[in-house]
Design a protein around this motif. Structure first.
Motif, PDB file in Angstrom:
ATOM      1  N   MET A   1       0.927  -1.131   0.054  1.00 35.90           N
ATOM      2  CA  MET A   1      -0.030   0.039   0.030  1.00 35.90           C
ATOM      3  C   MET A   1       0.837   1.298   0.198  1.00 35.90           C
ATOM      4  SD  MET A   1      -2.857   1.093   2.773  1.00 35.90           S
ATOM      5  CE  MET A   1      -3.765  -0.233   2.870  1.00 35.90           C
ATOM      6  N   THR A   2       0.450   2.180  -0.814  1.00 35.48           N
ATOM      7  CA  THR A   2       1.467   3.506  -0.787  1.00 35.48           C
ATOM      8  C   THR A   2       0.738   4.398  -0.023  1.00 35.48           C
ATOM      9  OG1 THR A   2       0.079   4.355  -2.644  1.00 35.48           O
ATOM     10  CG2 THR A   2       1.880   2.960  -3.146  1.00 35.48           C
ATOM     11  N   SER A   3       1.458   5.532   0.402  1.00 36.52           N
ATOM     12  CA  SER A   3       0.902   6.649   1.415  1.00 36.52           C
ATOM     13  C   SER A   3      -0.053   7.568   0.555  1.00 36.52           C
ATOM     14  CB  SER A   3       2.047   7.518   1.870  1.00 36.52           C
ATOM     15  OG  SER A   3       2.527   7.862   0.784  1.00 36.52           O
ATOM     16  N   SER A   4      -0.826   8.154   1.576  1.00 32.56           N
ATOM     17  CA  SER A   4      -1.630   9.005   0.912  1.00 32.56           C
ATOM     18  C   SER A   4      -0.871  10.466   0.521  1.00 32.56           C
ATOM     19  CB  SER A   4      -2.653   9.495   1.968  1.00 32.56           C
ATOM     20  OG  SER A   4      -1.902  10.055   3.167  1.00 32.56           O
TER      21      SER A   4
ATOM     22  N   GLU B   1      -8.154   9.929  -0.013  1.00 35.90           N
ATOM     23  CA  GLU B   1      -8.432   8.500  -0.607  1.00 35.90           C
ATOM     24  C   GLU B   1      -8.098   7.417  -0.032  1.00 35.90           C
ATOM     25  OE1 GLU B   1      -5.923   8.538  -4.204  1.00 35.90           O
ATOM     26  OE2 GLU B   1      -7.015  10.031  -5.150  1.00 35.90           O
ATOM     27  N   GLU B   2      -7.378   7.498   1.333  1.00 35.03           N
ATOM     28  CA  GLU B   2      -7.021   6.530   2.129  1.00 35.03           C
ATOM     29  C   GLU B   2      -7.222   7.145   3.631  1.00 35.03           C
ATOM     30  OE1 GLU B   2      -3.519   4.314   1.438  1.00 35.03           O
ATOM     31  OE2 GLU B   2      -3.300   4.708  -0.790  1.00 35.03           O
ATOM     32  N   PRO B   3      -7.284   6.230   4.467  1.00 35.19           N
ATOM     33  CA  PRO B   3      -7.532   6.634   5.918  1.00 35.19           C
ATOM     34  C   PRO B   3      -6.070   7.385   6.243  1.00 35.19           C
ATOM     35  CG  PRO B   3      -7.886   4.143   5.701  1.00 35.19           C
ATOM     36  CD  PRO B   3      -7.280   4.607   4.552  1.00 35.19           C
ATOM     37  N   LEU B   4      -6.504   8.404   7.065  1.00 37.47           N
ATOM     38  CA  LEU B   4      -5.596   9.168   7.468  1.00 37.47           C
ATOM     39  C   LEU B   4      -4.970   8.684   8.933  1.00 37.47           C
ATOM     40  CD1 LEU B   4      -7.115  12.850   7.510  1.00 37.47           C
ATOM     41  CD2 LEU B   4      -5.435  11.736   5.940  1.00 37.47           C
ATOM     42  N   PRO B   5      -3.608   9.128   9.000  1.00 33.71           N
ATOM     43  CA  PRO B   5      -2.811   8.245  10.323  1.00 33.71           C
ATOM     44  C   PRO B   5      -3.560   8.636  11.378  1.00 33.71           C
ATOM     45  CG  PRO B   5      -1.704   9.578   8.947  1.00 33.71           C
ATOM     46  CD  PRO B   5      -2.843  10.069   8.439  1.00 33.71           C
ATOM     47  N   THR B   6      -3.634   7.661  12.351  1.00 38.69           N
ATOM     48  CA  THR B   6      -4.131   7.814  13.636  1.00 38.69           C
ATOM     49  C   THR B   6      -3.141   8.354  14.597  1.00 38.69           C
ATOM     50  OG1 THR B   6      -3.228   5.713  14.530  1.00 38.69           O
ATOM     51  CG2 THR B   6      -5.433   5.511  13.433  1.00 38.69           C
TER      52      THR B   6
ATOM     53  N   LEU C   1      -0.308   4.379   9.548  1.00 40.79           N
ATOM     54  CA  LEU C   1      -0.754   2.950   9.252  1.00 40.79           C
ATOM     55  C   LEU C   1       0.521   1.982   9.114  1.00 40.79           C
ATOM     56  CD1 LEU C   1      -3.832   3.326   6.992  1.00 40.79           C
ATOM     57  CD2 LEU C   1      -3.781   2.953   9.339  1.00 40.79           C
ATOM     58  N   PRO C   2       0.593   0.971   9.792  1.00 38.96           N
ATOM     59  CA  PRO C   2       1.665   0.276   9.848  1.00 38.96           C
ATOM     60  C   PRO C   2       2.387  -0.208   8.278  1.00 38.96           C
ATOM     61  CG  PRO C   2       0.252  -1.210  10.874  1.00 38.96           C
ATOM     62  CD  PRO C   2      -0.358   0.266  10.731  1.00 38.96           C
ATOM     63  N   ASN C   3       1.125  -0.868   7.654  1.00 40.18           N
ATOM     64  CA  ASN C   3       1.537  -1.444   6.361  1.00 40.18           C
ATOM     65  C   ASN C   3       1.545  -0.339   5.024  1.00 40.18           C
ATOM     66  OD1 ASN C   3      -1.255  -0.718   6.497  1.00 40.18           O
ATOM     67  ND2 ASN C   3      -1.921  -2.409   5.338  1.00 40.18           N
ATOM     68  N   THR C   4       1.817   0.784   5.258  1.00 42.23           N
ATOM     69  CA  THR C   4       1.915   1.894   4.157  1.00 42.23           C
ATOM     70  C   THR C   4       3.442   2.009   3.964  1.00 42.23           C
ATOM     71  OG1 THR C   4       1.895   3.548   5.815  1.00 42.23           O
ATOM     72  CG2 THR C   4      -0.080   2.975   4.955  1.00 42.23           C
TER      73      THR C   4
ATOM     74  N   ARG D   1       9.296   2.489   6.770  1.00 38.77           N
ATOM     75  CA  ARG D   1       8.164   2.900   5.921  1.00 38.77           C
ATOM     76  C   ARG D   1       8.800   3.674   4.951  1.00 38.77           C
ATOM     77  NH1 ARG D   1       4.927   6.076   7.441  1.00 38.77           N
ATOM     78  NH2 ARG D   1       3.310   5.577   6.038  1.00 38.77           N
ATOM     79  N   ARG D   2       9.931   4.360   4.706  1.00 43.68           N
ATOM     80  CA  ARG D   2      10.615   5.261   3.855  1.00 43.68           C
ATOM     81  C   ARG D   2      11.590   4.739   3.085  1.00 43.68           C
ATOM     82  NH1 ARG D   2       8.087  10.178   4.456  1.00 43.68           N
ATOM     83  NH2 ARG D   2       9.787  11.074   3.045  1.00 43.68           N
ATOM     84  N   PRO D   3      11.724   3.503   2.553  1.00 40.09           N
ATOM     85  CA  PRO D   3      12.786   2.645   1.996  1.00 40.09           C
ATOM     86  C   PRO D   3      13.329   3.492   0.707  1.00 40.09           C
ATOM     87  CG  PRO D   3      10.873   1.334   1.187  1.00 40.09           C
ATOM     88  CD  PRO D   3      10.401   2.548   2.315  1.00 40.09           C
ATOM     89  N   TRP D   4      12.405   4.213   0.019  1.00 39.91           N
ATOM     90  CA  TRP D   4      12.802   4.830  -1.246  1.00 39.91           C
ATOM     91  C   TRP D   4      13.483   6.190  -0.926  1.00 39.91           C
ATOM     92  CZ3 TRP D   4      12.438   2.171  -5.145  1.00 39.91           C
ATOM     93  CH2 TRP D   4      11.627   1.057  -5.292  1.00 39.91           C
ATOM     94  N   ASP D   5      13.645   6.487   0.451  1.00 39.72           N
ATOM     95  CA  ASP D   5      14.414   8.030   0.516  1.00 39.72           C
ATOM     96  C   ASP D   5      15.762   7.404   0.333  1.00 39.72           C
ATOM     97  OD1 ASP D   5      12.533   9.373   1.287  1.00 39.72           O
ATOM     98  OD2 ASP D   5      12.519   8.959   3.631  1.00 39.72           O
ATOM     99  N   ALA D   6      16.409   6.128   0.410  1.00 40.51           N
ATOM    100  CA  ALA D   6      17.780   5.725   0.248  1.00 40.51           C
ATOM    101  C   ALA D   6      18.041   6.107  -1.220  1.00 40.51           C
ATOM    102  CB  ALA D   6      17.816   4.136   0.363  1.00 40.51           C
TER     103      ALA D   6
END
Length: 562
Positions: free
Chosen positions: A1-4, A20-25, A30-33, A196-201
């Protein structure tokens, strides 16, 4: 799942009913984003058009063989390969023929030259055997122990027969292969630090300075060990994090600075056990590597430290600009450097304890290492490798990263052009004034990135890592930990929050007229559901937490009296 989708430049947040997707609590995202840079970074979104545009909502990222770590490793290899191609003019002739050819082609490397100059070609052992041509200031290898071991292993893998130029080429290629492994380890460790941010690498994998500077010296060894240490800390493996900090310090001095941010962050959060575990692991690992060389040859082991003390102002530093403008060496240089570095670290420490919200670990590590780079007596071009992975974690935004990288690339070209100018009677290159301009570009570019990171600390809503409710993904045991000790404005905010929660309405009114502050009436109070996620999270500023708890206590007392 991608982030909003998120745009940090937007003036207003996206309404909940339009998301489009649930906002963070309140407990975090969300742990799977997985955060995709093209969703929140305009520069990344524009760059993604080269490969067909940003991924859609239904893109299944990370479920095929091409998980982010593998893709980023391949990107690192390709960038590294471009750097090898850039060194080709020197590989064929520039390192061996012509006084300034390696400078005019901007492909210089210490590695082939030190193969003979440090005795590896003659079969000498670092620290145990003196150099072939010792000087009063340097009689043994001037690198830390693990770097010396790295060089020795490369020397063992280099063929011993043939012309010396061919052997130096082999030595450089062997080191290039070993350093490539270090680069891949670094990028994979970055993906494990902010999970949750692997693409920052990708900032590290595609950095222009990575291609240009990777094979100048052996710095990528310390960079890889430091990245692994931060990944272990981010995953709450405090002892192993300390072990790799110690190993990295045995390869280069700067990783020792990682313990400073841990000290003040653990002080603010009250996580002393984690800090002492990391410190103990670092000291133990460093001693394990260094003590055998100390016992075998104290003078050989100490050369790195004595040479660093006696070294004069050198290329890339603003100290050299002062020296060349004054036409004389600066007295008490080491004292000046120590005072500036200590003052910078104390400023970062105060910022950590007084910021409204506890800074992220990666932000502080970047700031202290940048302070070390800026105040050091020398700035070799490959030192930028120390900062690239830290910048990817501290400020994962392509615009700011590329501005800084542009300054570093111009400095890279400037120093070689200046050496070509001074080393050749034909003076092909740039003179002293233009070289000073190149040094200033490096200084200003680094200071710019530091300023942006400090702004993110003081205004967490501008932090690209925290906008979705995250606290400190690289913080490990510090992530979402409550504060127990604060200073300055953080303490003032806590005290004001406690006073405002318990003060009667009449007293608030009088305080308002005295201080010139308009207090909100009950009708003006924002609804509870409009509170920002970061204000309700455990890692949020203490004023939000205490005011909420005080309000609940006051409401309970009112119901009891009624």
């Amino acid at each position: 799942m991608t982030s909003s989708t998120h745009d940090e430049t937007a003036a207003e947040a996206v309404p909940v009913d339009q998301a489009e997707e649930p906002l963070p609590t309140a407990e975090g995202p969300l742990p799977n984003t997985v955060v995709v840079p093209a969703d929140e970074d305009p520069v990344a979104a524009a760059g993604s058009e080269l490969i067909g545009g940003p991924p859609g909502r239904r893109a299944l990222l990370g479920v095929s063989w091409w998980i982010p770590a593998r893709f980023l490793a391949l990107a690192t290899v390709l960038t590294y390969a471009l750097g090898l191609v850039q060194k080709l003019p020197c590989y064929t002739s520039g390192w061996f023929f012509g006084a300034t050819t390696q400078y005019t082609h901007a492909c210089y490397s210490d590695i082939p030259h030190l193969y003979s100059a440090r005795g590896l070609a003659q079969g000498l052992h670092p620290y145990l055997d003196m150099l072939p041509q010792p000087t009063p200031d340097m009689k043994f290898l001037e690198y830390p122990v693990l770097t010396g071991l790295f060089m020795q292993i490369a020397g063992w893998l280099t063929p011993t027969g043939g012309v010396i130029q061919d052997r130096e080429r082999w030595f450089w290629m062997v080191n290039a292969g070993m350093l490539l492994i270090c680069a891949v380890v670094t990028v994979i460790a970055l993906t494990r630090t902010h999970r949750r941010r692997p693409w920052d690498a990708l900032l590290f994998a595609l950095a222009p300075a990575l291609a240009l500077n990777s094979t100048i010296n052996w710095d990528l060894l310390a960079v890889a060990l430091t990245a692994v240490a931060m990944a272990y800390w981010a995953n709450s493996r405090t002892l192993l994090a300390g072990v790799f900090i110690g190993l990295a310090t045995a390869a280069k001095l700067y990783p020792l600075l990682l313990l400073g941010p841990l000290l003040v962050l653990c002080w603010r959060a009250g996580r002393w056990r984690a800090f002492w575990q990391a410190t103990g692991g670092a000291v133990g690992a460093w001693l394990l590597v260094n003590v055998p060389i100390m016992a075998a040859s104290w003078d050989g082991w100490a050369t790195f430290y004595t040479f660093s003390q006696t070294r004069k102002e050198d290329f890339g530093s603003f100290w050299m600009i002062l020296m060349q403008d004054r036409n004389q060496a600066l007295d008490s240089l080491n004292t000046w450097i120590a005072v500036l570095l200590v003052a910078s670290c104390l400023a970062v420490g105060w910022l950590t304890l007084s910021a409204p919200r506890r800074p992220r670990y990666a932000q502080l590590v970047f700031l202290v290492v940048a302070a070390f780079v800026l105040t050091n007596k020398v700035y070799s071009p490959q030192y930028v490798l120390w900062l690239i992975p830290l910048a990817a974690l501290a400020r994962p935004r392509w615009r700011d990263f590329l501005i800084w990288q542009a300054c570093e690339v111009l400095y890279y070209l400037g120093i070689w052009s200046y050496l070509a100018y001074t080393g050749d009677s034909k003076q092909h290159g740039i003179g002293q004034d233009w070289y000073h301009f190149a040094v200033m570009l490096h200084l200003v570019g680094t200071l710019y990135l530091c300023a942006v990171v400090v702004r993110d600390i003081l205004r967490p809503d501008r932090d690209p890592v925290r906008w979705d409710g995250s606290d400190d993904p690289s913080g490990g045991v510090l992530d979402f930990a409550p504060d127990v000790f604060v200073l300055g404005s953080a303490r003032r905010l806590r005290e004001e929050a406690g006073y405002a929660a318990f003060a009667p309405a009449a007293q608030e009114s009088s305080a308002s007229s005295a201080d010139g502050v308009d207090w909100l009436t009950p009708e003006d109070q924002p609804p509870a559901d409009s509170i920002a996620p970061e204000a309700a999270a455990p890692g949020a500023p203490v004023d939000s937490l205490e005011s909420g708890a005080a309000a609940e206590a006051a409401e309970s007392m009112a119901e009891g009296s009624a």
